[in-house]
Design a protein around this motif. Sequence first.
Motif, PDB file in Angstrom:
ATOM      1  N   THR A  46      -3.025  -4.887   4.560  1.00  0.00           N
ATOM      2  CA  THR A  46      -3.263  -4.037   3.029  1.00  0.00           C
ATOM      3  C   THR A  46      -4.454  -4.684   2.474  1.00  0.00           C
ATOM      4  OG1 THR A  46      -0.791  -4.391   2.820  1.00  0.00           O
ATOM      5  CG2 THR A  46      -1.976  -4.085   0.912  1.00  0.00           C
ATOM      6  N   GLU A  75       1.009  -8.862   6.821  1.00  0.00           N
ATOM      7  CA  GLU A  75       1.154  -8.157   8.139  1.00  0.00           C
ATOM      8  C   GLU A  75       0.710  -6.903   8.200  1.00  0.00           C
ATOM      9  OE1 GLU A  75       3.505  -9.851   6.111  1.00  0.00           O
ATOM     10  OE2 GLU A  75       3.312 -11.878   7.014  1.00  0.00           O
ATOM     11  N   LYS A  76       0.528  -6.231   7.121  1.00  0.00           N
ATOM     12  CA  LYS A  76       0.225  -4.895   7.293  1.00  0.00           C
ATOM     13  C   LYS A  76      -1.309  -4.470   7.060  1.00  0.00           C
ATOM     14  CE  LYS A  76       4.573  -3.250   5.180  1.00  0.00           C
ATOM     15  NZ  LYS A  76       5.252  -2.425   4.133  1.00  0.00           N
TER      16      LYS A  76
END
Length: 130
Positions: A122, A119-120
Amino acid sequence: MTCRLFLLIGCLLPLLGGSKLEAALKVGDPAPKIAPKKWVQGEAVKEFEGDKVYIVEFWATWCGPCVAAIPHVNEVFKKHSKKGLVVVGQNLGEDEKTVSAFVRKMGSKMTYRVTVDDEKGTMGKKWLEA
C-alpha cells in the motif's frame, strides 16, 4: 521554507507495476504521508516539516542494487542529518521479521529510519500513484 523530498525507487519499479507508470508527483506537489505498516527502526515521521529535507528510499533485502546502496545512503544521512536531512528506508514486499533481522545485521551501515509496508504494498503504491 519549503519541504524538499527525494524519492529513490531503484530496481523496485517492476514490483509496483512501474513499467507503465508516468511520474505521478510533479514539482511543487505535496508528498503523500508516510504511513507504513510498522516502523522497525527510528522515530516515525508523522508529518513533513518545512525546515527538513526528506529522502524516502524504497528497497528490499533481495534487491542487490538496493542493498549495495544502503551504506552510501547511510553516509549521506550521517553527513547531513544535523542540517535537517531525514532518510526513511521503506521496505516493500517483505515481512517485519525479515526486515528487522536485516536491519540488525546491517548495524552501523544502516542507521536511518526503516519501515515495513503491508502485504499489499500500500505505501509504495500510494507514493507512486499520488
